[in-house]
Each structure stands twice: as C-alpha cells, then as structure tokens.
Design an enzyme around this catalytic site. Structure first.
Site, PDB file in Angstrom:
ATOM      1  N   ASN A   6      16.076  15.903  21.006  1.00 36.32           N
ATOM      2  CA  ASN A   6      17.144  16.376  22.013  1.00 36.32           C
ATOM      3  C   ASN A   6      18.751  16.564  21.415  1.00 36.32           C
ATOM      4  O   ASN A   6      18.903  15.889  20.260  1.00 36.32           O
ATOM      5  CB  ASN A   6      17.307  15.128  23.142  1.00 36.32           C
ATOM      6  CG  ASN A   6      16.271  15.275  24.195  1.00 36.32           C
ATOM      7  OD1 ASN A   6      15.494  16.096  24.228  1.00 36.32           O
ATOM      8  ND2 ASN A   6      16.442  14.213  25.169  1.00 36.32           N
ATOM      9  N   MET A   7      19.377  17.378  21.961  1.00 33.17           N
ATOM     10  CA  MET A   7      20.572  17.440  21.332  1.00 33.17           C
ATOM     11  C   MET A   7      21.486  16.542  20.820  1.00 33.17           C
ATOM     12  O   MET A   7      22.078  16.373  19.987  1.00 33.17           O
ATOM     13  CB  MET A   7      21.390  18.697  22.252  1.00 33.17           C
ATOM     14  CG  MET A   7      20.827  20.009  22.039  1.00 33.17           C
ATOM     15  SD  MET A   7      22.449  21.011  23.122  1.00 33.17           S
ATOM     16  CE  MET A   7      21.514  22.616  22.565  1.00 33.17           C
ATOM     17  N   LYS A   8      21.696  15.403  21.783  1.00 33.67           N
ATOM     18  CA  LYS A   8      22.297  14.269  21.324  1.00 33.67           C
ATOM     19  C   LYS A   8      22.044  13.663  20.355  1.00 33.67           C
ATOM     20  O   LYS A   8      22.791  12.988  19.811  1.00 33.67           O
ATOM     21  CB  LYS A   8      22.635  13.482  22.819  1.00 33.67           C
ATOM     22  CG  LYS A   8      21.276  12.636  23.101  1.00 33.67           C
ATOM     23  CD  LYS A   8      21.491  12.179  24.525  1.00 33.67           C
ATOM     24  CE  LYS A   8      20.316  11.403  24.915  1.00 33.67           C
ATOM     25  NZ  LYS A   8      20.173  10.617  26.210  1.00 33.67           N
ATOM     26  N   GLY A   9      20.817  13.160  20.177  1.00 31.28           N
ATOM     27  CA  GLY A   9      20.233  12.721  18.812  1.00 31.28           C
ATOM     28  C   GLY A   9      19.953  11.276  18.932  1.00 31.28           C
ATOM     29  O   GLY A   9      20.182  10.612  20.296  1.00 31.28           O
TER      30      GLY A   9
END
Length: 244
Positions: free
Chosen positions: A124-127
């Site tokens: 996911n983008m947020k990591g």
C-alpha cells in the site's frame, strides 16, 4: 565471544523461559507434571512460575529453567535478503535505467489466510514506519489481491498479467499450513513453466530468508521488513536479468 548460552540474570547462566499447554485439568499435580516434563527435556533448576486452567481439562504453564547447551554462533550461515536498501528515488532510477519499463508485482495472502496487515504494509502507498509502499513507486505496477487467494488463482493471474514478481504472504502456521501453501505455489509455477521467469518471494512473521530458500523461493522477508527492502531486492534482481 562466539560460543554463547541463553542469558537470564548473569552471563552464560543458561536461563530460559518456556510456555506450553497440557491437556489436563489444572492442579498441583499438573504443575508437577509440567515440571517433570521440562526436566525430561534436559533442563535443570526447573520451576513452574505460572500454572492455570484455560479451558475444561486444559492447563497453561510458564516455566523457568536452565540449559547446559551452548551454540557457536560463528558457524551459523543465514544471509538476509534485505541488505543495503535503496530509497524510493534510487529504486525508481535503477528500474528506469536498467529495465526500461515498470516491474509488475502481485501480492496476496494465499490459502485460507485472511491476515493482510503485512502484505498491505509492503504494497500500500502509505507503507510502514514512514517507508512508502510499492504502490507509491513510479517503477512498479502493483496488484494487491488481498486475502484468502487460492494458489491456482494467483498463478492464473500472474500468467495473464505477465507478472514479474509474486509476494506470497502467510501468517497462520497451524499444522504447517504455511509450508504447504508456499510449496504448492512454487510447484504450480514450475508446472506452468513460469518459475524461472517470475521472482518468487515469501513473507510473514515466521518467514526467514533461509526458510524461503529451502522452499525454492528467491527470497524471504520476515517481521519488521520495510517496503524499501523488498523494492530494492526486486529491482536489483530484475536488473541482473537484463543483459549488460
């Protein structure tokens, strides 16, 4: 110091803590059974510090003991897959310069495993811990298939989308279900003649790079892994496959 023993109060005292369940109702006799069981394992100075009922005819124990056994850590070889991780910009630059296209990555919790926290942290983008996930990279096309994905469906998807790398996650390890699912995925990729083309990566809190190698995977990433470590491994391994 290369030969070491477990450490409790003082160096080399061999102190350990064990916990386990026995299928017996709790009693003082059950405590004594737990103590004798641990003693038969070769431990000394055994003390049951906690014993209690956890269900009908089941008891849980915490035991302190000492072991005479030591290990020479200098003889242990277990290289990690995560080394010298690049930042996001450097990974994107490596992919652009050496591969010249986006790297297609598919990730899933395979089998009946429904735990997506780990795979989401990587993809996911947020990591995770301020480290961005692969979806944020310019160099990756990411397919997060979620949980409870049959290995047949994952392989079919990888074939249809011409995926470069598969991230297979397993959290549940009861009765060896993780090993069975990891093995099934690897064997099916072999049967479909896809294994040599696809990077195969195992992930999960009990996964090690050594275990993954034993199962025929390219890499294994365990607890605490950052997205940039996985991204770096994929980018470098893909770049190695491109003729100089």
């Amino acid at each position: 110091m290369s030969v070491v023993k477990p450490y409790g109060d003082t160096l080399d005292d061999g102190a350990v803590q064990l916990s386990f369940t026995l299928p017996v109702a709790w009693s003082e006799a059950a405590d004594e059974a737990a103590r004798q069981l641990v003693a038969k394992m070769g431990f000394t100075d055994v003390a049951v510090v906690e014993g209690r009922a956890v269900a009908a005819n089941f008891s849980f124990f915490v035991v302190y003991a000492r072991t005479p056994v030591a290990i020479d850590v200098s003889t242990i070889q277990a290289p990690a897959a995560s080394r010298d991780a690049l930042d996001m910009e450097a990974v994107d630059a490596l992919i652009a310069a050496r591969i010249g296209r986006k790297v297609r990555v598919a990730g899933a919790c395979i089998g009946t495993d429904a735990h997506t926290v780990g795979i989401d942290a990587i993809l996911n983008m947020k990591g995770y811990k301020g480290d961005y996930g692969l979806e944020r990279y310019h160099g990756f096309d990411v397919y997060n298939l979620g949980s409870q994905i049959a290995v047949e469906d994952l392989v079919r998807f990888a074939k249809e989308r011409e995926v470069d790398a598969i991230l297979a996650s397993q959290v549940v390890t009861q009765k060896g279900s993780d090993i069975a699912n990891f093995t099934a995925l690897s064997e099916l990729l072999e049967a479909e003649n896809l294994r040599e083309r696809i990077l195969l990566i195992a992930g999960g809190p009990r996964v090690t790079n050594l275990l993954a190698a034993e199962l025929g995977y390219d890499a294994g990433f365990g607890r605490g892994t950052l997205p940039s470590e996985v991204a770096t491994f994929i980018a470098r391994r893909m770049a190695e496959r491109v003729p100089a």
